[in-house]
Design an enzyme around this catalytic site. Sequence first.
Site, PDB file in Angstrom:
ATOM      1  N   ILE A   1      -7.343   7.651  -3.426  1.00 50.01           N
ATOM      2  CA  ILE A   1      -6.622   7.750  -4.697  1.00 50.01           C
ATOM      3  C   ILE A   1      -5.910   6.431  -4.993  1.00 50.01           C
ATOM      4  O   ILE A   1      -5.663   5.617  -4.091  1.00 50.01           O
ATOM      5  CB  ILE A   1      -5.610   8.911  -4.696  1.00 50.01           C
ATOM      6  CG1 ILE A   1      -4.519   8.688  -3.633  1.00 50.01           C
ATOM      7  CG2 ILE A   1      -6.319  10.237  -4.459  1.00 50.01           C
ATOM      8  CD1 ILE A   1      -3.400   9.723  -3.666  1.00 50.01           C
TER       9      ILE A   1
ATOM     10  N   GLY B   1       0.420   5.413  -6.727  1.00 49.64           N
ATOM     11  CA  GLY B   1       1.252   5.840  -7.840  1.00 49.64           C
ATOM     12  C   GLY B   1       1.974   4.672  -8.500  1.00 49.64           C
ATOM     13  O   GLY B   1       2.117   4.624  -9.727  1.00 49.64           O
TER      14      GLY B   1
ATOM     15  N   ASP C   1       1.157  -2.484  -0.105  1.00 55.99           N
ATOM     16  CA  ASP C   1       1.023  -1.083   0.296  1.00 55.99           C
ATOM     17  C   ASP C   1      -0.327  -0.892   0.967  1.00 55.99           C
ATOM     18  O   ASP C   1      -1.352  -0.710   0.316  1.00 55.99           O
ATOM     19  CB  ASP C   1       1.148  -0.163  -0.915  1.00 55.99           C
ATOM     20  CG  ASP C   1       1.214   1.315  -0.519  1.00 55.99           C
ATOM     21  OD1 ASP C   1       0.741   1.656   0.586  1.00 55.99           O
ATOM     22  OD2 ASP C   1       1.729   2.119  -1.310  1.00 55.99           O
TER      23      ASP C   1
ATOM     24  N   HIS D   1      -5.510   4.832   0.186  1.00 57.98           N
ATOM     25  CA  HIS D   1      -5.989   4.200  -1.036  1.00 57.98           C
ATOM     26  C   HIS D   1      -7.252   3.373  -0.835  1.00 57.98           C
ATOM     27  O   HIS D   1      -7.695   2.712  -1.784  1.00 57.98           O
ATOM     28  CB  HIS D   1      -4.876   3.329  -1.618  1.00 57.98           C
ATOM     29  CG  HIS D   1      -3.592   4.061  -1.791  1.00 57.98           C
ATOM     30  ND1 HIS D   1      -3.437   5.110  -2.668  1.00 57.98           N
ATOM     31  CD2 HIS D   1      -2.385   3.924  -1.159  1.00 57.98           C
ATOM     32  CE1 HIS D   1      -2.196   5.572  -2.593  1.00 57.98           C
ATOM     33  NE2 HIS D   1      -1.550   4.874  -1.682  1.00 57.98           N
TER      34      HIS D   1
END
Length: 290
Positions: free
Chosen positions: A213, A216, A193, A198
């Site tokens: 962040i 998830g 990802d 991120h």
Amino acid sequence: MPIDAAEAVAAEPRSTSISWDHKDIQLYHLGLGAGTAPGRPDDATDPDELRYTLESRLHVLPSFATVAGAGLAMGGGLAAPGVDVDLAAVLHGGQSVRLHRPIPVRGNAVQSSKVAAVYDKGKAAVLVLRTEATDDDGPLWTNDAQIFVRGEGGFGGERGPSERLALPDRAPDRVVERPVRPDQALLYRLSGDWNPLHADPEFAKLAGFDRPILHGLCTYGMTLKAVADTLLDGEVSRIGSYRTRFAGIVFPGETLRIRMWAGDGRVQVVVTAVERDDAPVLADTLVEHS
């Protein structure tokens, strides 16, 4: 309309060949924080952690299914016929994994992905992107990703199921805390990802966050590992399915508080961010096991 629900659901699955070996498994586990025992960050030799990091003892956490093949299946689903959406309007709302048998340390499989359903939530549409992996011995896993597309609802479709879980009316059976390393998102993204949200502070600001962040799905994997290690004696082969709803974000450097309620063949879980007054992170979370 950017989403044609009938065309999207009727489209043939997209298939691709994927493969993995022990290095992919080890990298994924390290991206979840494996390698050091809770409370002993300077010790990388704990035998319970070596089963996640040492190739001679390796087993595979079932959530690896979400990154197998570098996680390309989700992107393929968003490019399906009938789906033309602005990626800036896309949110990962939930994830489920069902294992048909334990994932081998080395494998080759055919992974097929399709839009299994499109639901109308009013202000948003929800795409259920289903990914199924099969090898020479038969089915391996089925993943469902629930993707919210803001601004694409109101087309008169079915609202879809509501999968809220009522928690037991008692205190959790176990509560554990798991730190998120400041560099954890940088390591986790190597499993496929590459979203700059991120890693890149400037991109994160454009998305409305003051800093990058955590993925998830990284929180998702960390939570499953915590449940396996705390209540299943680390026996990941006992896990049959795992689902969650993403209820909030996590910043690298924070601490996850993971509350667990054990039942007959199931564990309900709630995850919050300690440093932000237990802000919700994962909700409606269920691990089913043997």
